[in-house]
Design a protein around this motif. Structure first.
Motif, PDB file in Angstrom:
ATOM      1  N   GLU A  51      21.348  70.734   8.127  1.00 34.80           N
ATOM      2  CA  GLU A  51      21.706  69.410   7.385  1.00 34.80           C
ATOM      3  C   GLU A  51      20.591  70.098   5.603  1.00 34.80           C
ATOM      4  O   GLU A  51      21.038  69.819   4.962  1.00 34.80           O
ATOM      5  N   VAL A  52      19.157  70.663   6.049  1.00 35.28           N
ATOM      6  CA  VAL A  52      18.603  70.263   5.139  1.00 35.28           C
ATOM      7  C   VAL A  52      19.276  71.240   3.632  1.00 35.28           C
ATOM      8  O   VAL A  52      18.951  71.411   2.450  1.00 35.28           O
ATOM      9  N   LYS A  53      19.432  72.832   4.653  1.00 37.29           N
ATOM     10  CA  LYS A  53      19.952  73.412   3.433  1.00 37.29           C
ATOM     11  C   LYS A  53      21.213  73.223   2.603  1.00 37.29           C
ATOM     12  O   LYS A  53      21.619  73.570   1.890  1.00 37.29           O
ATOM     13  N   SER A  54      22.297  71.845   3.627  1.00 41.15           N
ATOM     14  CA  SER A  54      22.835  71.863   2.910  1.00 41.15           C
ATOM     15  C   SER A  54      22.878  70.164   2.286  1.00 41.15           C
ATOM     16  O   SER A  54      23.976  70.846   1.548  1.00 41.15           O
ATOM     17  N   GLU A  55      21.966  69.609   1.431  1.00 38.10           N
ATOM     18  CA  GLU A  55      21.649  68.895   0.853  1.00 38.10           C
ATOM     19  C   GLU A  55      21.348  69.718  -0.212  1.00 38.10           C
ATOM     20  O   GLU A  55      20.323  70.776  -0.648  1.00 38.10           O
ATOM     21  N   PHE A  56      21.930  69.251  -1.429  1.00 45.02           N
ATOM     22  CA  PHE A  56      22.471  69.660  -2.577  1.00 45.02           C
ATOM     23  C   PHE A  56      20.828  69.408  -3.935  1.00 45.02           C
ATOM     24  O   PHE A  56      20.220  68.313  -3.796  1.00 45.02           O
ATOM     25  N   CYS A  57      20.401  70.691  -4.077  1.00 43.05           N
ATOM     26  CA  CYS A  57      18.703  70.253  -4.500  1.00 43.05           C
ATOM     27  C   CYS A  57      17.959  70.236  -3.181  1.00 43.05           C
ATOM     28  O   CYS A  57      16.932  69.215  -4.311  1.00 43.05           O
ATOM     29  N   PHE A  58      18.539  70.447  -2.555  1.00 42.57           N
ATOM     30  CA  PHE A  58      17.382  69.734  -1.520  1.00 42.57           C
ATOM     31  C   PHE A  58      16.558  68.054  -1.439  1.00 42.57           C
ATOM     32  O   PHE A  58      15.765  68.210  -1.389  1.00 42.57           O
ATOM     33  N   GLY A  59      17.791  67.712  -1.443  1.00 42.15           N
ATOM     34  CA  GLY A  59      18.014  65.844  -2.186  1.00 42.15           C
ATOM     35  C   GLY A  59      17.398  65.482  -2.803  1.00 42.15           C
ATOM     36  O   GLY A  59      17.073  64.253  -2.638  1.00 42.15           O
ATOM     37  N   LEU A  60      17.147  66.058  -3.249  1.00 33.75           N
ATOM     38  CA  LEU A  60      16.289  66.011  -5.270  1.00 33.75           C
ATOM     39  C   LEU A  60      17.586  64.968  -5.958  1.00 33.75           C
ATOM     40  O   LEU A  60      18.665  64.981  -5.671  1.00 33.75           O
ATOM     41  N   PRO A  61      17.157  63.659  -6.650  1.00 30.39           N
ATOM     42  CA  PRO A  61      18.625  63.203  -7.252  1.00 30.39           C
ATOM     43  C   PRO A  61      18.449  64.359  -8.330  1.00 30.39           C
ATOM     44  O   PRO A  61      18.825  65.170  -9.224  1.00 30.39           O
ATOM     45  N   GLY A  62      19.503  63.392  -8.602  1.00 24.60           N
ATOM     46  CA  GLY A  62      20.395  64.345 -10.074  1.00 24.60           C
ATOM     47  C   GLY A  62      22.109  64.597 -10.133  1.00 24.60           C
ATOM     48  O   GLY A  62      22.661  64.764 -11.245  1.00 24.60           O
ATOM     49  N   ALA A  63      22.978  64.873  -8.526  1.00 29.11           N
ATOM     50  CA  ALA A  63      24.118  64.632  -8.410  1.00 29.11           C
ATOM     51  C   ALA A  63      24.825  63.597  -8.796  1.00 29.11           C
ATOM     52  O   ALA A  63      25.148  63.168  -8.099  1.00 29.11           O
ATOM     53  N   ILE A  64      24.573  63.396 -10.006  1.00 30.92           N
ATOM     54  CA  ILE A  64      25.764  62.258 -10.770  1.00 30.92           C
ATOM     55  C   ILE A  64      26.667  62.658 -10.954  1.00 30.92           C
ATOM     56  O   ILE A  64      27.551  63.492 -11.860  1.00 30.92           O
ATOM     57  N   ALA A  65      27.793  61.816 -10.922  1.00 31.58           N
ATOM     58  CA  ALA A  65      29.086  61.841 -11.288  1.00 31.58           C
ATOM     59  C   ALA A  65      29.855  61.154 -12.594  1.00 31.58           C
ATOM     60  O   ALA A  65      28.196  60.788 -13.563  1.00 31.58           O
ATOM     61  N   PRO A  66      30.398  62.001 -13.556  1.00 28.05           N
ATOM     62  CA  PRO A  66      31.345  62.430 -13.055  1.00 28.05           C
ATOM     63  C   PRO A  66      30.660  64.388 -12.375  1.00 28.05           C
ATOM     64  O   PRO A  66      32.148  64.899 -11.590  1.00 28.05           O
ATOM     65  N   ALA A  67      30.014  64.313 -13.151  1.00 27.80           N
ATOM     66  CA  ALA A  67      29.854  65.987 -12.789  1.00 27.80           C
ATOM     67  C   ALA A  67      29.062  66.152 -11.408  1.00 27.80           C
ATOM     68  O   ALA A  67      30.126  67.394 -10.352  1.00 27.80           O
ATOM     69  N   GLY A  68      28.570  65.389 -10.295  1.00 30.37           N
ATOM     70  CA  GLY A  68      28.659  65.779  -9.003  1.00 30.37           C
ATOM     71  C   GLY A  68      27.263  66.540  -8.645  1.00 30.37           C
ATOM     72  O   GLY A  68      26.077  67.271  -9.633  1.00 30.37           O
ATOM     73  N   GLU A  69      27.844  67.549  -7.891  1.00 31.67           N
ATOM     74  CA  GLU A  69      26.870  68.409  -7.455  1.00 31.67           C
ATOM     75  C   GLU A  69      27.383  69.884  -8.625  1.00 31.67           C
ATOM     76  O   GLU A  69      27.941  70.648  -8.114  1.00 31.67           O
ATOM     77  N   PHE A  70      26.556  69.823  -9.750  1.00 32.69           N
ATOM     78  CA  PHE A  70      27.395  70.979 -10.462  1.00 32.69           C
ATOM     79  C   PHE A  70      26.237  72.269 -10.293  1.00 32.69           C
ATOM     80  O   PHE A  70      25.028  71.801 -11.396  1.00 32.69           O
ATOM     81  N   ASP A  71      26.963  72.822 -10.182  1.00 30.62           N
ATOM     82  CA  ASP A  71      26.049  74.627 -10.502  1.00 30.62           C
ATOM     83  C   ASP A  71      27.354  75.107 -10.178  1.00 30.62           C
ATOM     84  O   ASP A  71      27.265  75.559  -9.316  1.00 30.62           O
ATOM     85  N   PRO A  72      27.557  75.610 -11.438  1.00 27.49           N
ATOM     86  CA  PRO A  72      28.787  76.858 -11.693  1.00 27.49           C
ATOM     87  C   PRO A  72      28.249  78.104 -11.819  1.00 27.49           C
ATOM     88  O   PRO A  72      29.148  79.016 -11.897  1.00 27.49           O
ATOM     89  N   ALA A  73      26.848  78.088 -11.752  1.00 33.78           N
ATOM     90  CA  ALA A  73      26.704  79.337 -12.434  1.00 33.78           C
ATOM     91  C   ALA A  73      25.934  80.168 -10.225  1.00 33.78           C
ATOM     92  O   ALA A  73      25.335  81.393 -10.649  1.00 33.78           O
ATOM     93  N   ASN A  74      25.750  78.948  -9.871  1.00 33.50           N
ATOM     94  CA  ASN A  74      25.432  79.666  -8.796  1.00 33.50           C
ATOM     95  C   ASN A  74      24.044  79.981  -8.069  1.00 33.50           C
ATOM     96  O   ASN A  74      24.222  80.414  -7.681  1.00 33.50           O
ATOM     97  N   LEU A  75      23.456  79.009  -9.037  1.00 32.39           N
ATOM     98  CA  LEU A  75      21.887  79.264  -9.489  1.00 32.39           C
ATOM     99  C   LEU A  75      21.443  78.889  -8.117  1.00 32.39           C
ATOM    100  O   LEU A  75      20.085  79.898  -7.917  1.00 32.39           O
ATOM    101  N   LEU A  76      21.472  77.765  -7.477  1.00 31.35           N
ATOM    102  CA  LEU A  76      21.375  77.614  -5.967  1.00 31.35           C
ATOM    103  C   LEU A  76      21.147  78.093  -4.378  1.00 31.35           C
ATOM    104  O   LEU A  76      20.369  78.082  -3.806  1.00 31.35           O
ATOM    105  N   GLU A  77      22.098  79.430  -5.525  1.00 32.80           N
ATOM    106  CA  GLU A  77      22.601  80.213  -3.583  1.00 32.80           C
ATOM    107  C   GLU A  77      21.264  81.033  -3.445  1.00 32.80           C
ATOM    108  O   GLU A  77      20.567  81.676  -4.719  1.00 32.80           O
ATOM    109  N   GLY A  78      20.251  80.913  -2.592  1.00 34.87           N
ATOM    110  CA  GLY A  78      19.492  81.950  -1.793  1.00 34.87           C
ATOM    111  C   GLY A  78      18.004  81.368  -2.292  1.00 34.87           C
ATOM    112  O   GLY A  78      16.970  82.006  -2.815  1.00 34.87           O
TER     113      GLY A  78
END
Length: 252
Positions: A51-78
């Motif tokens: 559950e913790v890992k599935s949260e975008f940016c570890f639960g930090l605010p910022g996934a705002i519409a319309p972009a949402g969970e915006f990470d096109p370069a996949n920088l959060l992976e690992g």
């Protein structure tokens, strides 16, 4: 009357063994019992981690519409939580500076009571600043940065692993600076305020970069450039309106 002989010691042992076996005949051996408590604990830990890992940016605010969970370069992976928190601290810091810079571009080009510049683009006013103002600005920026570092960043002299790392109990951007008492008590309202600050900071960084690029290329302030752009786009429309007004006036 002749009674039967009492059972021998061997018969007693056999009877006791038979009774003991019959009482445990439907009992699972200890070695075959599943370790339910351990399995449940492992499953609970894995669920919490997922559950913790599935949260975008570890639960930090910022996934705002319309972009949402915006990470096109996949920088959060690992990426670890500590590193993501450090990125958010950098984003908030640059966003706050960007908001001040955008406001400076909008105001100081025509109103600058602290120094007597000739106006014009802000990037051309920087070399004209008096040395006393340079010293004052450098001192103020140094004090602010020192307070921010002491508040949120770990001491690099304690261990090499603490270089450029945040304190474990520090939340990104929370400097404790709220002189007007604007911080909401409700967590949901506070999260909305955090998202507003992020939105304004991200827009301000783009705006400040646009101001600098426009003035460096055109050599004109944002207001002068906007006037030229307005005449270029809306000039024919205004010319047509003026012509119609003049024709109506002549026909009277």
């Amino acid at each position: 009357r002749k009674f039967a002989d009492p059972p021998s010691q061997v018969h007693r042992s056999n009877m006791i063994s038979t009774l003991a076996f019959s009482s445990t005949a439907f009992t699972t051996p200890v070695t075959m019992l599943p370790t339910n408590s351990r399995a449940v604990n492992v499953q609970m830990v894995a669920t919490v981690k997922d559950e913790v890992k599935s949260e975008f940016c570890f639960g930090l605010p910022g996934a705002i519409a319309p972009a949402g969970e915006f990470d096109p370069a996949n920088l959060l992976e690992g990426t670890s939580k500590e590193e993501v928190y450090r990125w958010r601290e950098a984003e908030l810091t640059h966003g706050r500076v960007g908001m001040l810079a955008s406001l400076g571009f909008l105001v100081q080009e025509s109103f600058h009571p602290l120094f007597t510049a000739d106006g014009g683009p802000a990037i051309e006013q920087i070399p004209k600043l008096p040395p006393a103002l340079w010293f004052g600005m450098s001192l103020a920026i140094g004090i602010c940065e020192t307070l921010r570092i002491q508040k949120g960043w770990a001491n690099p002299y304690e261990a090499p692993s603490k270089i450029q790392t945040l304190k474990p109990d520090y939340y990104p951007g929370d400097l404790g600076f709220d002189p007007l008492g604007l911080k909401p008590e409700d967590p949901a309202e506070f999260r909305i305020m955090q998202e507003k600050e992020l939105s304004h900071g991200r827009l301000a960084m783009l705006a400040a970069a646009g101001f600098m690029a426009q003035e460096a290329v055109s050599g004109k302030t944002w207001s002068q450039q906007d006037s030229i752009f307005e005449n270029l786009v809306l000039g024919p429309y205004f010319y047509q309106e003026a012509t119609e007004v003049a024709r109506d006036a002549m026909s009277l």
